[in-house]
Design an enzyme around this catalytic site. Structure first.
Site, PDB file in Angstrom:
ATOM      1  CG  ASP A  33       4.059  -6.359   3.809  1.00  0.00           C
ATOM      2  OD1 ASP A  33       3.472  -5.324   3.422  1.00  0.00           O
ATOM      3  OD2 ASP A  33       5.294  -6.411   4.006  1.00  0.00           O
ATOM      4  CB  ILE A  34       8.082  -9.062   1.430  1.00  0.00           C
ATOM      5  CG1 ILE A  34       9.177 -10.073   1.124  1.00  0.00           C
ATOM      6  CG2 ILE A  34       8.645  -7.670   1.682  1.00  0.00           C
ATOM      7  CD1 ILE A  34       9.883  -9.817  -0.198  1.00  0.00           C
ATOM      8  CG  ASN A  94       0.483   3.760   4.479  1.00  0.00           C
ATOM      9  OD1 ASN A  94      -0.119   4.230   5.436  1.00  0.00           O
ATOM     10  ND2 ASN A  94       1.287   2.720   4.594  1.00  0.00           N
ATOM     11  CG  HIS A 107      -0.411  -1.139  -1.163  1.00  0.00           C
ATOM     12  ND1 HIS A 107       0.215  -0.232  -1.996  1.00  0.00           N
ATOM     13  CD2 HIS A 107       0.155  -0.983   0.055  1.00  0.00           C
ATOM     14  CE1 HIS A 107       1.126   0.429  -1.298  1.00  0.00           C
ATOM     15  NE2 HIS A 107       1.106   0.009  -0.052  1.00  0.00           N
ATOM     16  CG  HIS A 109      -0.656  -2.136   4.578  1.00  0.00           C
ATOM     17  ND1 HIS A 109       0.604  -2.687   4.561  1.00  0.00           N
ATOM     18  CD2 HIS A 109      -0.555  -0.965   3.896  1.00  0.00           C
ATOM     19  CE1 HIS A 109       1.429  -1.883   3.909  1.00  0.00           C
ATOM     20  NE2 HIS A 109       0.753  -0.829   3.489  1.00  0.00           N
TER      21      HIS A 109
END
Ligand code: 5GP
Length: 121
Positions: A33-34, A94, A107, A109
């Site tokens: 993750d950025i 989410n 996606h 996480h």
């Protein structure tokens, strides 16, 4: 809702924008993750065009569903956070507006590397 081909993860899948890749196979791509929220914060996305988990549950093939679930375990194992070689992690998806989803490509996480804490803030 129609899948938006210009969402940021679609662009990452097409290699139009870079990512820090962790793992890739026929079914999934995983990258960091950025904007990491924990010591380890990875993302796992299916290669198919699915907006969210509900869309995926309805439209994905059995192979794609198995590929994503097994892929999460492969990524966790590679990151040494799985129950085989680490201390565990949190997998979180989410879904939609109330779920807090910002990028409209399914996606998961993966948070790990430290205790993750409260489930919901
Ligand atoms: P969501 O809120 O949709 O569940 O999570 C989207 C996640 O994507 C956020 O954690 C955000 O930091 C991450 N993200 C957004 N844009 C990029 C990007 O260009 N590259 C990477 N690696 N992660 C991104």
């Amino acid at each position: 809702m129609i899948y938006d081909d210009n969402n940021i993860f679609a662009k990452i899948l097409r290699e139009e924008i870079p990512c820090k890749k962790i793992y890739e196979d026929e079914y999934i791509l995983s990258f960091y993750d950025i904007n990491p929220q924990k010591k380890i914060h990875a993302l796992v996305i299916p290669k198919g065009k699915f907006i969210d988990l509900d869309d995926f549950a309805k439209k994905a093939t059995d192979q794609e569903i198995a590929g994503l679930i097994r892929g999460i375990n492969k990524v966790a194992t590679k990151l040494d956070i799985s129950m085989d070689n680490g201390k565990g992690y949190r997998a979180l998806a989410n879904i939609g507006e109330f779920g807090g989803q910002e990028v409209p490509h399914l996606h998961f996480h993966l948070f790990g590397g430290e205790k993750i804490g409260k489930m919901v803030h």
